[in-house]
Scaffold this motif. Structure first.
Motif, PDB file in Angstrom:
ATOM      1  N   ALA A  71      -5.086  39.931  33.750  1.00  0.00           N
ATOM      2  CA  ALA A  71      -6.031  41.047  33.668  1.00  0.00           C
ATOM      3  C   ALA A  71      -7.260  40.761  34.533  1.00  0.00           C
ATOM      4  O   ALA A  71      -7.665  41.592  35.340  1.00  0.00           O
ATOM      5  N   ASN A  72      -7.825  39.576  34.372  1.00  0.00           N
ATOM      6  CA  ASN A  72      -8.973  39.179  35.194  1.00  0.00           C
ATOM      7  C   ASN A  72      -8.640  39.268  36.670  1.00  0.00           C
ATOM      8  O   ASN A  72      -9.412  39.790  37.473  1.00  0.00           O
ATOM      9  N   TYR A  73      -7.476  38.765  37.004  1.00  0.00           N
ATOM     10  CA  TYR A  73      -7.012  38.746  38.397  1.00  0.00           C
ATOM     11  C   TYR A  73      -6.976  40.154  38.972  1.00  0.00           C
ATOM     12  O   TYR A  73      -7.304  40.376  40.133  1.00  0.00           O
ATOM     13  N   LEU A  74      -6.613  41.115  38.123  1.00  0.00           N
ATOM     14  CA  LEU A  74      -6.551  42.512  38.560  1.00  0.00           C
ATOM     15  C   LEU A  74      -7.916  43.192  38.518  1.00  0.00           C
ATOM     16  O   LEU A  74      -8.072  44.321  38.967  1.00  0.00           O
ATOM     17  N   GLY A  75      -8.885  42.508  37.946  1.00  0.00           N
ATOM     18  CA  GLY A  75     -10.241  43.053  37.898  1.00  0.00           C
ATOM     19  C   GLY A  75     -10.521  43.910  36.669  1.00  0.00           C
ATOM     20  O   GLY A  75     -11.448  44.709  36.675  1.00  0.00           O
ATOM     21  N   ILE A  76      -9.723  43.753  35.625  1.00  0.00           N
ATOM     22  CA  ILE A  76      -9.899  44.542  34.404  1.00  0.00           C
ATOM     23  C   ILE A  76      -9.870  43.637  33.170  1.00  0.00           C
ATOM     24  O   ILE A  76      -9.628  42.441  33.281  1.00  0.00           O
ATOM     25  N   THR A  77     -10.072  44.245  31.994  1.00  0.00           N
ATOM     26  CA  THR A  77     -10.025  43.479  30.747  1.00  0.00           C
ATOM     27  C   THR A  77      -8.587  43.403  30.227  1.00  0.00           C
ATOM     28  O   THR A  77      -7.752  44.238  30.582  1.00  0.00           O
ATOM     29  N   PRO A  78      -8.306  42.419  29.395  1.00  0.00           N
ATOM     30  CA  PRO A  78      -6.962  42.305  28.799  1.00  0.00           C
ATOM     31  C   PRO A  78      -6.572  43.557  28.027  1.00  0.00           C
ATOM     32  O   PRO A  78      -5.415  43.971  28.061  1.00  0.00           O
ATOM     33  N   VAL A  79      -7.519  44.169  27.344  1.00  0.00           N
ATOM     34  CA  VAL A  79      -7.223  45.393  26.590  1.00  0.00           C
ATOM     35  C   VAL A  79      -6.750  46.493  27.527  1.00  0.00           C
ATOM     36  O   VAL A  79      -5.777  47.190  27.237  1.00  0.00           O
ATOM     37  N   SER A  80      -7.428  46.607  28.632  1.00  0.00           N
ATOM     38  CA  SER A  80      -7.067  47.658  29.583  1.00  0.00           C
ATOM     39  C   SER A  80      -5.690  47.408  30.198  1.00  0.00           C
ATOM     40  O   SER A  80      -4.914  48.346  30.388  1.00  0.00           O
ATOM     41  N   LEU A  81      -5.390  46.155  30.468  1.00  0.00           N
ATOM     42  CA  LEU A  81      -4.066  45.841  31.009  1.00  0.00           C
ATOM     43  C   LEU A  81      -2.977  46.198  30.004  1.00  0.00           C
ATOM     44  O   LEU A  81      -1.926  46.724  30.376  1.00  0.00           O
ATOM     45  N   SER A  82      -3.250  45.945  28.751  1.00  0.00           N
ATOM     46  CA  SER A  82      -2.268  46.274  27.716  1.00  0.00           C
ATOM     47  C   SER A  82      -1.996  47.781  27.695  1.00  0.00           C
ATOM     48  O   SER A  82      -0.852  48.216  27.556  1.00  0.00           O
ATOM     49  N   ARG A  83      -3.047  48.556  27.862  1.00  0.00           N
ATOM     50  CA  ARG A  83      -2.883  50.018  27.907  1.00  0.00           C
ATOM     51  C   ARG A  83      -2.090  50.448  29.139  1.00  0.00           C
ATOM     52  O   ARG A  83      -1.225  51.334  29.057  1.00  0.00           O
ATOM     53  N   ILE A  84      -2.371  49.827  30.256  1.00  0.00           N
ATOM     54  CA  ILE A  84      -1.645  50.154  31.487  1.00  0.00           C
ATOM     55  C   ILE A  84      -0.162  49.851  31.315  1.00  0.00           C
ATOM     56  O   ILE A  84       0.700  50.643  31.690  1.00  0.00           O
ATOM     57  N   ARG A  85       0.122  48.711  30.703  1.00  0.00           N
ATOM     58  CA  ARG A  85       1.525  48.346  30.450  1.00  0.00           C
ATOM     59  C   ARG A  85       2.206  49.399  29.577  1.00  0.00           C
ATOM     60  O   ARG A  85       3.340  49.802  29.845  1.00  0.00           O
ATOM     61  N   LYS A  86       1.494  49.870  28.573  1.00  0.00           N
ATOM     62  CA  LYS A  86       2.053  50.887  27.685  1.00  0.00           C
ATOM     63  C   LYS A  86       2.395  52.148  28.470  1.00  0.00           C
ATOM     64  O   LYS A  86       3.476  52.719  28.317  1.00  0.00           O
ATOM     65  N   ARG A  87       1.461  52.570  29.308  1.00  0.00           N
ATOM     66  CA  ARG A  87       1.689  53.770  30.136  1.00  0.00           C
ATOM     67  C   ARG A  87       2.912  53.590  31.021  1.00  0.00           C
ATOM     68  O   ARG A  87       3.784  54.451  31.094  1.00  0.00           O
ATOM     69  N   ILE A  88       2.967  52.452  31.705  1.00  0.00           N
ATOM     70  CA  ILE A  88       4.048  52.221  32.660  1.00  0.00           C
ATOM     71  C   ILE A  88       5.403  52.170  31.967  1.00  0.00           C
ATOM     72  O   ILE A  88       6.364  52.816  32.392  1.00  0.00           O
ATOM     73  N   PHE A  89       5.487  51.426  30.881  1.00  0.00           N
ATOM     74  CA  PHE A  89       6.777  51.253  30.219  1.00  0.00           C
ATOM     75  C   PHE A  89       7.225  52.541  29.525  1.00  0.00           C
ATOM     76  O   PHE A  89       8.423  52.812  29.439  1.00  0.00           O
ATOM     77  N   ALA A  90       6.268  53.325  29.066  1.00  0.00           N
ATOM     78  CA  ALA A  90       6.612  54.628  28.495  1.00  0.00           C
ATOM     79  C   ALA A  90       7.197  55.532  29.578  1.00  0.00           C
ATOM     80  O   ALA A  90       8.200  56.217  29.351  1.00  0.00           O
ATOM     81  N   ALA A  91       6.606  55.484  30.758  1.00  0.00           N
ATOM     82  CA  ALA A  91       7.092  56.297  31.881  1.00  0.00           C
ATOM     83  C   ALA A  91       8.494  55.845  32.301  1.00  0.00           C
ATOM     84  O   ALA A  91       9.364  56.664  32.583  1.00  0.00           O
TER      85      ALA A  91
END
Lengths: 167, 167
Positions: free
Chosen positions: B139-159
């Motif tokens: 998450a840090n590496y991507l420039g975001i928080t761990p919480v936000s990465l978790s949400r992004i993962r949810k969006r992607i895997f749902a799609a």
DNA sequence: CTACTTTATTATCTTTTGTTAACGATCGAA
DNA sequence: TTCGATCGTTAACAAAAGATAATAAAGTAG
């Protein structure tokens, strides 16, 4: 003047005598400015130049500019002469090291700072950039949209005004 | 093992024989991971090493690791011998060029892509990074928080799930 | 000076992220 | 096995950013 173009191999390394250059990408048909260079700086799509791969970035003059440059082929020619190999190795190293220092600070800022913090620091640094490029280029440079930068400015200047009133 | 520390001059350039290292900053008492290196890669707070200035970043082993390294002083010693100057110039150039290519791609991604796009591309690339580091580092590496990465993962895997259903 | 173009600001709305806290899951040590 | 710590997910809310469009300001050409 175009110094490097996306998709084409960059065959030169230039040194700006005067003027200014802009580095940018095209994404979804929109130009995104990424970096700016002024006199006495080296410019190149160096990754493309080194790897002989198509450039990711475009480099273009923002005004009438003068540069000197050498080409990849002339560099190869030079390197046939044993006597210049050492100097060219050193030259290549210095260019690479110069670019590394620019990049390292830039990556640090993206990972550790918010867009607002990046803009504040730029303001405090009094960097020439603030005077020499339009705000919508600067927004790209900070990784945000021009609209968002305008809002950040409003927040910052409102806060400065309040501070002044209090003192 | 600590290879470089914020505020201290980095006196070494290392080469990882095996293991892994993490680059990070400390901001407001919190560690922010910025980069990761594995076997057969060079590591250094190269800007500090070159400029003899305090390092901005920390570098630390993530597991038991073996590296070989040379120090700034031994490099200076070597350079007293004319016969090795050329080779060391070339060596320095190659390290710098290697690092430039890493940095250039990283800056490009920050300016042109959203966090979600950066993560998607990482997924598609099948980079080892995905297996070898915990998600909150990523998450840090991507420039975001761990919480936000978790949400992004949810969006992607749902799609992805929806796509699968449709086919 | 006026008309036109470009750039910056503002407003509205939607989407995303940050923050904080709670909840599971996993893993290792006792 | 059980306890405790760590890590990932989820929820709820506040803050910030993106998108779009309208408006204002600044710059340029005629």
């Amino acid at each position: 003047m175009k110094f490097a173009a996306h998709g084409k191999i960059c065959n030169e390394v230039g040194f700006i005598l005067n003027g200014s250059f802009r580095f940018f990408f095209v994404k979804d048909g929109i130009e995104i400015s990424n970096y700016f260079s002024f006199q006495n700086e080296f410019i190149s799509s160096y990754r493309s130049f080194l790897k002989r791969e198509p450039s990711l970035i475009n480099i273009e003059a923002m005004e009438d500019s003068q540069i000197i440059y050498f080409s990849y082929t002339s560099l190869q020619e030079l390197l046939k002469d044993e006597r210049v190999v050492l100097k060219m190795e050193r030259f290549g190293r210095m260019i690479a090291e110069y670019l590394i220092c620019c990049y390292e600070e830039r990556v640090v800022s993206f990972v550790t700072q918010t867009p607002e913090e990046r803009y504040r620091l730029l303001l405090e640094s009094g960097d020439d950039l603030l005077q020499r490029i339009p705000q919508y280029y600067l927004a790209n440079y900070l990784g945000i949209t021009p609209v968002s930068l305008s809002r950040i400015r409003k927040r910052i200047f409102a806060a400065m005004k309040r501070q002044k009133m209090a003192s």
